[in-house]
Design a protein around this motif. Structure first.
Motif, mmCIF file in Angstrom:
data_model
loop_
_atom_site.group_PDB
_atom_site.id
_atom_site.type_symbol
_atom_site.label_atom_id
_atom_site.label_comp_id
_atom_site.label_asym_id
_atom_site.label_seq_id
_atom_site.Cartn_x
_atom_site.Cartn_y
_atom_site.Cartn_z
ATOM 1 N N GLU A 196 5.660 18.808 5.074
ATOM 2 C CA GLU A 196 5.182 17.933 6.139
ATOM 3 C C GLU A 196 3.668 17.787 6.064
ATOM 4 O O GLU A 196 3.116 16.698 6.301
ATOM 5 C CB GLU A 196 5.592 18.479 7.500
ATOM 6 C CG GLU A 196 5.207 17.572 8.661
ATOM 7 C CD GLU A 196 5.545 18.167 10.015
ATOM 8 O OE1 GLU A 196 5.171 17.535 11.021
ATOM 9 O OE2 GLU A 196 6.137 19.255 10.069
ATOM 10 N N ASP A 199 2.880 15.290 3.378
ATOM 11 C CA ASP A 199 3.174 13.932 3.854
ATOM 12 C C ASP A 199 2.108 13.459 4.841
ATOM 13 O O ASP A 199 1.666 12.302 4.781
ATOM 14 C CB ASP A 199 4.546 13.897 4.526
ATOM 15 C CG ASP A 199 5.696 14.087 3.540
ATOM 16 O OD1 ASP A 199 5.463 13.936 2.326
ATOM 17 O OD2 ASP A 199 6.810 14.411 3.988
ATOM 18 N N ASN A 200 1.703 14.350 5.744
ATOM 19 C CA ASN A 200 0.694 13.973 6.741
ATOM 20 C C ASN A 200 -0.647 13.662 6.096
ATOM 21 O O ASN A 200 -1.333 12.705 6.484
ATOM 22 C CB ASN A 200 0.532 15.086 7.770
ATOM 23 C CG ASN A 200 1.668 15.132 8.775
ATOM 24 O OD1 ASN A 200 2.490 14.226 8.839
ATOM 25 N ND2 ASN A 200 1.710 16.193 9.554
ATOM 26 N N THR A 202 -1.180 12.669 3.040
ATOM 27 C CA THR A 202 -1.044 11.409 2.302
ATOM 28 C C THR A 202 -1.123 10.224 3.249
ATOM 29 O O THR A 202 -1.821 9.233 2.985
ATOM 30 C CB THR A 202 0.290 11.395 1.541
ATOM 31 O OG1 THR A 202 0.347 12.510 0.644
ATOM 32 C CG2 THR A 202 0.435 10.104 0.747
ATOM 33 N N GLN A 203 -0.429 10.314 4.379
ATOM 34 C CA GLN A 203 -0.478 9.244 5.378
ATOM 35 C C GLN A 203 -1.885 9.071 5.914
ATOM 36 O O GLN A 203 -2.362 7.940 6.121
ATOM 37 C CB GLN A 203 0.493 9.546 6.516
ATOM 38 C CG GLN A 203 0.524 8.472 7.604
ATOM 39 C CD GLN A 203 1.454 8.827 8.751
ATOM 40 O OE1 GLN A 203 2.265 9.749 8.645
ATOM 41 N NE2 GLN A 203 1.334 8.110 9.861
ATOM 42 N N LEU A 204 -2.587 10.193 6.133
ATOM 43 C CA LEU A 204 -3.953 10.120 6.644
ATOM 44 C C LEU A 204 -4.867 9.399 5.660
ATOM 45 O O LEU A 204 -5.683 8.543 6.050
ATOM 46 C CB LEU A 204 -4.469 11.531 6.920
ATOM 47 C CG LEU A 204 -5.879 11.652 7.486
ATOM 48 C CD1 LEU A 204 -5.997 10.921 8.816
ATOM 49 C CD2 LEU A 204 -6.250 13.135 7.662
ATOM 50 N N GLU A 206 -4.009 7.199 3.509
ATOM 51 C CA GLU A 206 -3.651 5.776 3.511
ATOM 52 C C GLU A 206 -4.244 5.063 4.726
ATOM 53 O O GLU A 206 -4.722 3.929 4.620
ATOM 54 C CB GLU A 206 -2.125 5.644 3.492
ATOM 55 C CG GLU A 206 -1.501 6.064 2.162
ATOM 56 C CD GLU A 206 0.018 6.102 2.212
ATOM 57 O OE1 GLU A 206 0.576 5.980 3.332
ATOM 58 O OE2 GLU A 206 0.627 6.283 1.151
ATOM 59 N N GLU A 207 -4.206 5.716 5.894
ATOM 60 C CA GLU A 207 -4.805 5.101 7.089
ATOM 61 C C GLU A 207 -6.301 4.901 6.902
ATOM 62 O O GLU A 207 -6.850 3.856 7.240
ATOM 63 C CB GLU A 207 -4.534 5.967 8.320
ATOM 64 C CG GLU A 207 -3.124 5.861 8.855
ATOM 65 C CD GLU A 207 -2.995 6.340 10.290
ATOM 66 O OE1 GLU A 207 -4.034 6.574 10.948
ATOM 67 O OE2 GLU A 207 -1.856 6.454 10.765
ATOM 68 N N SER A 210 -7.339 1.967 4.812
ATOM 69 C CA SER A 210 -7.316 0.666 5.480
ATOM 70 C C SER A 210 -8.607 0.380 6.240
ATOM 71 O O SER A 210 -8.918 -0.776 6.541
ATOM 72 C CB SER A 210 -6.118 0.587 6.434
ATOM 73 O OG SER A 210 -6.297 1.450 7.551
ATOM 74 N N CYS A 250 -5.476 11.491 -3.535
ATOM 75 C CA CYS A 250 -6.001 10.870 -2.324
ATOM 76 C C CYS A 250 -7.383 10.283 -2.571
ATOM 77 O O CYS A 250 -7.706 9.178 -2.108
ATOM 78 C CB CYS A 250 -6.056 11.892 -1.184
ATOM 79 S SG CYS A 250 -4.452 12.319 -0.457
#
Length: 428
Positions: A196, A199-200, A202-204, A206-207, A210, A250
């Motif tokens: 987890e 995943d977190n 990686t999501q961070l 990506e955010e 942006s 990342c």
């Protein structure tokens, strides 16, 4: 840390109990782990010094090229006193806070450290103070958590950072104030299971990617801390190779999104220091309560350490392994034991769960005179200790790799507790 009962008894005789004992070899190994996972181009590690701000620990970080994340003006000053440099070229010390209190603004102005703001009003605080320079912005990405809800560092229940959907507004305010944003920061906590966490993170990344087109002056992105330490299993290993690849990937994603070099930072705290320190106490007595209509009785091992020393179990039910070292060296049968401290407070218990209920631990039958060791106390141990009941903080000892021991902070006396008291008339 490998326990040496003979050494611990000698230290107890010399320094008294309770005392903290840091193991230099363990700290250096944890530092080496972090250096390994950040050994990729453009990746830099910091130490979240709130976990353990002892000067000796900070000096080890400085020698290893680990930078600092501070959360108060005094933490910044402690880092500078330990050998870190102020200024922003590079920003070896970053001040992360949601509120500028006490001397924080003065320290930012005097030493030029990078302010990492976590609340919108801090931009105007900096303007009013006359600050000229870059800033970092801490974002609440909307997810992330600690091992209990009270430790959440991301998501709707967290007080930290600026909600991600409000970032454009903060960016405009920073531009109007003339503060280029040099860093984006978030911290999603060390509570998740490892998959987890990956995943977190990686999501961070990506955010944050942006956001990059809006930020022409951005130099780096911090993914915060969050590398876990297993308090129950001392043999548990974090997959370092996987983390190294994650951080390198990342960073590449951020560089691609920005179209220019962007650094990536991480700032563990707990991982470096949790296993490096033990709290050693003495068993002073063993007593029992009996079953009645209110519930089951228990056997209490009374020790001379309490939550003035290690508050985490009382604060949110954290687990620390416990070892009993019999004073006579005997092998004793294990029995369910509640370990309790000396304070005038019913919550002064080390063996409890996160629902604040007693949770007896199977331990060798303790006797008065035994030493009792609370393991993995380096993170938020001494750093969160207090003077409740007018008790002085216990001494910190440092075990070097050659077997030598030095005291790095002495036991506090009544004079230490009283020195801030005064009788000064204020003009109002």
């Amino acid at each position: 840390m490998t326990l040496n009962p003979e050494l611990l008894q000698k230290l107890a005789n010399t320094a008294g109990t309770p005392f903290w004992l840091y193991d230099a070899a363990t700290l250096r190994q944890r530092i080496a782990d972090i250096k390994f996972i950040t050994d990729s181009p453009g990746v830099q590690a910091r130490f979240a010094m709130k976990a353990c701000p002892a000067t000796k620990v900070l000096q080890e970080m400085q020698k290893a090229g680990i930078w600092i994340d501070a959360v108060s003006g005094n933490e910044v000053l402690r880092a500078l006193a330990a050998g870190f440099q102020g200024g922003q070229e590079p920003a070896q010390v970053c001040l992360t806070c949601d509120v500028f209190r006490d001397n924080a603004l003065d320290v930012v102005l005097k030493h030029g450290v990078l302010p990492n703001i976590g609340s919108p009003g801090q931009i105007q605080d900096l303007v009013k103070a006359g600050y000229k320079g870059a800033i970092s912005v801490r974002v609440n990405p909307g997810f992330g958590h600690g091992h209990v809800n009270a430790c959440d560092t991301g998501g709707p229940s967290s007080k930290h950072g600026i909600w991600f959907e409000d970032f454009a507004e903060i960016n405009k305010a920073a531009q109007a104030a003339g503060f280029p944003i040099h860093m984006l920061h978030a911290h999603i906590g060390s509570g998740p299971q490892f998959d987890e966490l990956v995943d977190n993170l990686t999501q961070l990344a990506e955010e944050f990617a942006s956001f990059l087109p809006q930020l022409p002056y951005l130099r780096s992105v911090s993914l915060g801390g969050g590398i876990p330490h297993n308090y129950r299993d001392p043999q548990a290993k974090v997959p370092l190779e996987r983390l190294k690849k994650l951080f390198a990937d990342c960073r590449e994603r951020l560089v691609a999104a920005a179209g220019r070099p962007i650094g990536l930072e991480i700032e563990p705290g707990r991982y470096y220091v949790a296993p490096t320190c033990i709290l050693v106490a003495k068993v002073t007595d063993v007593k029992r309560t009996r079953d009645n209509i209110k519930g089951a009785g228990a056997t209490f091992a009374m020790v001379d350490a309490g939550f003035v020393d290690l508050v985490r179990p009382a604060m949110y039910g954290s687990y620390h392994r416990i070892t009993v070292l019999p004073h006579d060296g005997a092998q004793r049968p294990e029995v369910p034991i509640v370990v309790a401290g000396p304070l005038c407070e019913s919550g002064d218990v080390f063996t409890r769960d996160d629902q604040e209920l007693l949770q007896p631990r199977d331990l060798p039958q303790p006797e008065a005179g035994d030493l009792l060791v609370l393991h993995d106390a380096g993170a938020y141990g001494y750093a969160m200790s207090s003077n409740y009941n007018s008790i002085g903080r216990a001494p910190q000892l440092w075990l070097e790799e050659d077997g030598s021991v030095q005291m790095i902070s002495r036991r506090e006396t009544l004079a230490d507790l009283l020195k801030a008291e005064c009788s000064e008339k204020l003009s109002v």
